[in-house]
Design a protein around this motif. Structure first.
Motif, PDB file in Angstrom:
ATOM      1  N   LEU A  20      34.550  51.345  40.819  1.00  0.00           N
ATOM      2  CA  LEU A  20      34.202  50.110  41.180  1.00  0.00           C
ATOM      3  C   LEU A  20      32.639  49.913  40.484  1.00  0.00           C
ATOM      4  O   LEU A  20      32.022  48.832  40.181  1.00  0.00           O
ATOM      5  CB  LEU A  20      33.992  49.835  42.717  1.00  0.00           C
ATOM      6  CG  LEU A  20      35.329  49.681  43.408  1.00  0.00           C
ATOM      7  CD1 LEU A  20      35.065  49.529  45.061  1.00  0.00           C
ATOM      8  CD2 LEU A  20      36.027  48.234  42.928  1.00  0.00           C
ATOM      9  N   SER A  21      31.810  51.047  40.817  1.00  0.00           N
ATOM     10  CA  SER A  21      30.569  50.781  40.076  1.00  0.00           C
ATOM     11  C   SER A  21      30.394  50.982  38.595  1.00  0.00           C
ATOM     12  O   SER A  21      29.581  50.012  37.949  1.00  0.00           O
ATOM     13  CB  SER A  21      29.876  52.285  40.613  1.00  0.00           C
ATOM     14  OG  SER A  21      28.418  52.230  39.999  1.00  0.00           O
ATOM     15  N   LEU A  22      31.277  51.469  37.870  1.00  0.00           N
ATOM     16  CA  LEU A  22      31.545  51.309  36.602  1.00  0.00           C
ATOM     17  C   LEU A  22      31.705  49.730  36.094  1.00  0.00           C
ATOM     18  O   LEU A  22      31.365  49.348  35.118  1.00  0.00           O
ATOM     19  CB  LEU A  22      32.518  52.392  36.190  1.00  0.00           C
ATOM     20  CG  LEU A  22      32.304  53.592  35.801  1.00  0.00           C
ATOM     21  CD1 LEU A  22      33.432  54.535  35.560  1.00  0.00           C
ATOM     22  CD2 LEU A  22      30.869  54.047  35.019  1.00  0.00           C
ATOM     23  N   ALA A  23      32.789  49.193  36.948  1.00  0.00           N
ATOM     24  CA  ALA A  23      33.173  47.862  36.644  1.00  0.00           C
ATOM     25  C   ALA A  23      32.037  46.934  36.951  1.00  0.00           C
ATOM     26  O   ALA A  23      31.884  46.040  36.196  1.00  0.00           O
ATOM     27  CB  ALA A  23      34.399  47.386  37.422  1.00  0.00           C
ATOM     28  N   GLU A  24      31.557  47.261  38.189  1.00  0.00           N
ATOM     29  CA  GLU A  24      30.440  46.280  38.499  1.00  0.00           C
ATOM     30  C   GLU A  24      28.931  46.297  37.661  1.00  0.00           C
ATOM     31  O   GLU A  24      28.447  45.523  37.255  1.00  0.00           O
ATOM     32  CB  GLU A  24      30.109  46.665  40.064  1.00  0.00           C
ATOM     33  CG  GLU A  24      29.310  45.482  40.570  1.00  0.00           C
ATOM     34  CD  GLU A  24      30.130  44.376  40.819  1.00  0.00           C
ATOM     35  OE1 GLU A  24      29.339  43.153  40.734  1.00  0.00           O
ATOM     36  OE2 GLU A  24      31.242  44.415  41.129  1.00  0.00           O
ATOM     37  N   ILE A  46      37.904  44.615  37.444  1.00  0.00           N
ATOM     38  CA  ILE A  46      36.695  44.077  36.921  1.00  0.00           C
ATOM     39  C   ILE A  46      35.711  43.782  37.661  1.00  0.00           C
ATOM     40  O   ILE A  46      35.736  43.966  38.840  1.00  0.00           O
ATOM     41  CB  ILE A  46      37.097  42.736  36.031  1.00  0.00           C
ATOM     42  CG1 ILE A  46      37.578  41.620  37.383  1.00  0.00           C
ATOM     43  CG2 ILE A  46      38.107  42.541  34.941  1.00  0.00           C
ATOM     44  CD1 ILE A  46      37.787  40.066  36.978  1.00  0.00           C
ATOM     45  N   GLY A  47      34.404  43.636  37.247  1.00  0.00           N
ATOM     46  CA  GLY A  47      33.203  43.459  38.057  1.00  0.00           C
ATOM     47  C   GLY A  47      33.231  41.881  38.527  1.00  0.00           C
ATOM     48  O   GLY A  47      33.959  40.998  38.181  1.00  0.00           O
ATOM     49  N   SER A  48      32.190  41.715  39.692  1.00  0.00           N
ATOM     50  CA  SER A  48      32.257  40.519  40.390  1.00  0.00           C
ATOM     51  C   SER A  48      31.728  39.184  39.213  1.00  0.00           C
ATOM     52  O   SER A  48      32.064  38.159  39.334  1.00  0.00           O
ATOM     53  CB  SER A  48      31.176  40.603  41.260  1.00  0.00           C
ATOM     54  OG  SER A  48      31.153  41.364  42.215  1.00  0.00           O
ATOM     55  N   ARG A  49      30.796  39.788  38.272  1.00  0.00           N
ATOM     56  CA  ARG A  49      30.377  38.673  37.519  1.00  0.00           C
ATOM     57  C   ARG A  49      31.725  38.203  36.317  1.00  0.00           C
ATOM     58  O   ARG A  49      31.863  36.882  36.468  1.00  0.00           O
ATOM     59  CB  ARG A  49      29.348  39.302  36.508  1.00  0.00           C
ATOM     60  CG  ARG A  49      28.663  38.145  35.775  1.00  0.00           C
ATOM     61  CD  ARG A  49      27.304  38.771  35.030  1.00  0.00           C
ATOM     62  NE  ARG A  49      26.519  39.394  35.963  1.00  0.00           N
ATOM     63  CZ  ARG A  49      25.407  40.169  35.753  1.00  0.00           C
ATOM     64  NH1 ARG A  49      25.084  40.359  34.490  1.00  0.00           N
ATOM     65  NH2 ARG A  49      24.701  40.532  36.804  1.00  0.00           N
ATOM     66  N   ALA A 101      31.715  45.670  48.557  1.00  0.00           N
ATOM     67  CA  ALA A 101      32.375  45.208  49.717  1.00  0.00           C
ATOM     68  C   ALA A 101      34.002  44.759  49.227  1.00  0.00           C
ATOM     69  O   ALA A 101      35.087  44.801  49.701  1.00  0.00           O
ATOM     70  CB  ALA A 101      32.002  44.484  50.545  1.00  0.00           C
ATOM     71  N   TYR A 102      33.685  44.114  47.866  1.00  0.00           N
ATOM     72  CA  TYR A 102      35.242  43.639  47.374  1.00  0.00           C
ATOM     73  C   TYR A 102      35.561  44.312  45.933  1.00  0.00           C
ATOM     74  O   TYR A 102      34.807  44.930  45.275  1.00  0.00           O
ATOM     75  CB  TYR A 102      34.811  41.991  47.252  1.00  0.00           C
ATOM     76  CG  TYR A 102      34.999  41.497  48.430  1.00  0.00           C
ATOM     77  CD1 TYR A 102      35.941  40.911  49.244  1.00  0.00           C
ATOM     78  CD2 TYR A 102      33.782  41.175  49.285  1.00  0.00           C
ATOM     79  CE1 TYR A 102      35.925  40.418  50.393  1.00  0.00           C
ATOM     80  CE2 TYR A 102      33.535  40.462  50.500  1.00  0.00           C
ATOM     81  CZ  TYR A 102      34.552  40.137  51.006  1.00  0.00           C
ATOM     82  OH  TYR A 102      34.678  39.569  52.276  1.00  0.00           O
ATOM     83  N   ILE A 103      36.770  44.144  45.807  1.00  0.00           N
ATOM     84  CA  ILE A 103      37.166  44.640  44.617  1.00  0.00           C
ATOM     85  C   ILE A 103      37.941  43.564  43.747  1.00  0.00           C
ATOM     86  O   ILE A 103      38.568  42.551  44.344  1.00  0.00           O
ATOM     87  CB  ILE A 103      38.461  45.626  44.755  1.00  0.00           C
ATOM     88  CG1 ILE A 103      38.774  46.609  43.456  1.00  0.00           C
ATOM     89  CG2 ILE A 103      39.643  45.316  45.619  1.00  0.00           C
ATOM     90  CD1 ILE A 103      39.766  47.713  43.560  1.00  0.00           C
ATOM     91  N   HIS A 104      37.955  43.515  42.478  1.00  0.00           N
ATOM     92  CA  HIS A 104      38.339  42.111  41.629  1.00  0.00           C
ATOM     93  C   HIS A 104      39.333  42.852  40.772  1.00  0.00           C
ATOM     94  O   HIS A 104      38.993  43.661  39.931  1.00  0.00           O
ATOM     95  CB  HIS A 104      36.928  41.367  41.126  1.00  0.00           C
ATOM     96  CG  HIS A 104      36.163  41.095  42.176  1.00  0.00           C
ATOM     97  ND1 HIS A 104      35.155  41.766  42.402  1.00  0.00           N
ATOM     98  CD2 HIS A 104      36.084  39.872  42.815  1.00  0.00           C
ATOM     99  CE1 HIS A 104      34.232  41.040  43.248  1.00  0.00           C
ATOM    100  NE2 HIS A 104      34.970  39.887  43.574  1.00  0.00           N
ATOM    101  N   LYS A 124      39.346  43.183  49.915  1.00  0.00           N
ATOM    102  CA  LYS A 124      38.445  43.802  50.423  1.00  0.00           C
ATOM    103  C   LYS A 124      38.445  45.481  50.084  1.00  0.00           C
ATOM    104  O   LYS A 124      39.599  45.993  50.055  1.00  0.00           O
ATOM    105  CB  LYS A 124      38.549  43.607  52.124  1.00  0.00           C
ATOM    106  CG  LYS A 124      38.049  42.465  52.813  1.00  0.00           C
ATOM    107  CD  LYS A 124      38.038  42.632  54.010  1.00  0.00           C
ATOM    108  CE  LYS A 124      37.492  41.477  54.738  1.00  0.00           C
ATOM    109  NZ  LYS A 124      37.384  41.249  56.158  1.00  0.00           N
ATOM    110  N   VAL A 125      37.572  45.917  49.783  1.00  0.00           N
ATOM    111  CA  VAL A 125      37.584  47.406  49.330  1.00  0.00           C
ATOM    112  C   VAL A 125      38.196  48.313  50.455  1.00  0.00           C
ATOM    113  O   VAL A 125      39.015  49.113  50.146  1.00  0.00           O
ATOM    114  CB  VAL A 125      36.203  48.060  48.959  1.00  0.00           C
ATOM    115  CG1 VAL A 125      36.120  49.503  48.767  1.00  0.00           C
ATOM    116  CG2 VAL A 125      35.831  47.336  47.505  1.00  0.00           C
ATOM    117  N   SER A 126      37.747  48.114  51.730  1.00  0.00           N
ATOM    118  CA  SER A 126      38.171  48.801  52.860  1.00  0.00           C
ATOM    119  C   SER A 126      39.530  48.639  53.150  1.00  0.00           C
ATOM    120  O   SER A 126      40.191  49.302  54.099  1.00  0.00           O
ATOM    121  CB  SER A 126      37.381  48.362  54.174  1.00  0.00           C
ATOM    122  OG  SER A 126      37.533  46.743  54.510  1.00  0.00           O
ATOM    123  N   SER A 127      40.394  47.466  52.540  1.00  0.00           N
ATOM    124  CA  SER A 127      41.741  47.563  52.870  1.00  0.00           C
ATOM    125  C   SER A 127      42.623  48.271  51.778  1.00  0.00           C
ATOM    126  O   SER A 127      43.728  48.500  52.092  1.00  0.00           O
ATOM    127  CB  SER A 127      42.184  46.005  52.764  1.00  0.00           C
ATOM    128  OG  SER A 127      41.377  45.194  53.720  1.00  0.00           O
TER     129      SER A 127
END
Length: 137
Positions: A20-24, A46-49, A101-104, A124-127
């Protein structure tokens, strides 16, 4: 969004958080399949942007011009707020930054219920119960 309660990722999966960090942060995109409460979702991580940009661009394809402008403007505002928050976080050390907190996903597909076409997906990442890389579906 500025006044919204911040949600934290509750996963302790270091591998998922790393990707997630790599994508973000680095714009890395990769095929992934997620198990989310028993449902398999497959797509491009993908990242949030990139997610905000994609939704904004997709809004231009809506038949209703008013709806297209409203959705495009709102997602552009969300992206601007996100960029502002990332800049504020940029001053913190990596270990002080909050995990996403979210995954895209782009081009998301579901195992049993295919949408008419691949979709933009946010969860949600937690899901996320499990994941694998390189699409399984």
């Amino acid at each position: 969004m500025a006044n919204a309660k911040k949600e934290q990722a509750t996963t302790e999966d270091a591998v998922l958080l790393m990707f997630l960090s790599l994508a973000e942060n680095d714009g890395i995109e990769m095929n992934v399949t997620l198990n989310v409460q028993g449902t398999l979702v497959s797509g491009v991580l993908i990242g949030s942007r990139a997610y905000y940009d994609g939704i904004t661009e997709s809004a231009h394809d809506l038949r209703d011009d008013t709806m297209s402008r409203i959705i495009g403007k709102r997602f552009e505002d969300l992206k601007d707020e996100y960029v502002k928050q990332k800049q504020e976080q940029g001053d913190k050390k990596a270990d002080e930054q909050e995990p996403p907190a979210y995954i895209h996903l782009r081009n998301a597909k579901y195992q049993h219920t295919q949408p008419a076409h691949p979709a933009w997906w946010r969860g949600k990442v937690s899901s996320v119960d499990a994941f694998s890389f390189d699409s399984l579906i």
